[in-house]
Scaffold this active site. Structure first.
Site, PDB file in Angstrom:
ATOM      1  N   VAL A  52       0.866  -1.175   0.000  1.00 38.86           N
ATOM      2  CA  VAL A  52       0.000   0.000   0.000  1.00 38.86           C
ATOM      3  C   VAL A  52       0.907   1.230   0.000  1.00 38.86           C
ATOM      4  CG1 VAL A  52      -1.806   1.245   1.232  1.00 38.86           C
ATOM      5  CG2 VAL A  52      -1.812  -1.264   1.222  1.00 38.86           C
TER       6      VAL A  52
ATOM      7  N   GLY B 102       1.967  -8.516   6.582  1.00 38.61           N
ATOM      8  CA  GLY B 102       2.449  -7.713   7.701  1.00 38.61           C
ATOM      9  C   GLY B 102       2.515  -6.258   7.287  1.00 38.61           C
ATOM     10  N   GLY B 103       2.431  -5.367   8.246  1.00 39.26           N
ATOM     11  CA  GLY B 103       2.488  -3.948   7.937  1.00 39.26           C
ATOM     12  C   GLY B 103       1.456  -3.596   6.886  1.00 39.26           C
ATOM     13  N   ASP B 104       1.912  -2.992   5.803  1.00 37.59           N
ATOM     14  CA  ASP B 104       1.001  -2.594   4.721  1.00 37.59           C
ATOM     15  C   ASP B 104       1.198  -3.445   3.474  1.00 37.59           C
ATOM     16  OD1 ASP B 104       3.494  -1.630   4.031  1.00 37.59           O
ATOM     17  OD2 ASP B 104       2.784   0.343   3.402  1.00 37.59           O
ATOM     18  N   GLU B 105       1.652  -4.686   3.667  1.00 35.94           N
ATOM     19  CA  GLU B 105       1.874  -5.589   2.537  1.00 35.94           C
ATOM     20  C   GLU B 105       0.877  -6.753   2.557  1.00 35.94           C
ATOM     21  OE1 GLU B 105       5.947  -6.818   2.301  1.00 35.94           O
ATOM     22  OE2 GLU B 105       6.660  -4.770   2.026  1.00 35.94           O
TER      23      GLU B 105
END
Length: 186
Positions: free
Chosen positions: A26, A66-69
């Protein structure tokens, strides 16, 4: 769970089919988190996940890495047009404004694509290729997709298929994008 599901799918690729692994980052998520707060960022990620699910078929699967992936595994790929169409649906969905706790937030994505068996059938190689292609898309200016194309003297080359966009930052700090015509097919 994502790796286990993909590992189960790889041996079952039909001779006339491929399996696509799409890694999705993202774009500008950090600026949303920094300007609007983590609660808004979390809502954006939930909305993006729901949008990605709507882009896929029942045989495909979506995972947050994870995170924005995120990752999508597209099964039963007959032609590269199948993947190009999915990428188009992803860009259309992810670029739509999201309502997040009273804030309208827009975003975009950088996508890396690897195909099995074209790019290999080894789980680690496919994941590495998709990841490297995603970072190549980000390095090319984001809001695009990339894929590995060949091995030359032991080095993987990455081909970029660029989707041109115009981006601006609105007053709340969230990224707004206007899409122009799509780039060349995979």
């Amino acid at each position: 769970l994502f790796h286990e599901q993909l590992k189960r799918e790889l041996p079952h690729i039909a001779p006339d089919r491929q399996l696509a692994v799409l890694y999705i980052d993202v774009d500008e998520f950090k600026s949303v988190n920094d300007s609007l707060g983590h609660m808004i960022g979390d809502e954006l990620l939930k909305s993006v996940a729901a949008s990605l699910l709507r882009c896929t078929r029942g045989s495909d699967f979506v995972a947050r890495l994870g995170g924005d992936e995120f990752a999508i595994v597209q099964t039963g790929v007959k032609t590269t047009d199948d993947v190009t169409e999915l990428v188009g649906r992803i860009f259309e969905a992810i670029r739509a404004p999201y309502e997040c706790l009273g804030h309208q937030v827009t975003t975009d994505a950088s996508i890396g694509i690897a195909l099995a068996p074209r790019d290999g059938c080894d789980l680690d190689q496919i994941l590495k290729d998709a990841d490297l292609a995603m970072y190549a898309a980000k390095a090319a200016g984001r809001r695009t997709y990339a894929q590995p194309v060949a091995c030359v003297a032991g080095c993987r080359l990455v081909s970029l298929s660029v989707v041109s966009t115009v981006s601006t930052v609105d007053i709340s700090g969230a990224v707004t994008s206007t899409s122009l015509p799509a780039g060349p097919p995979l």
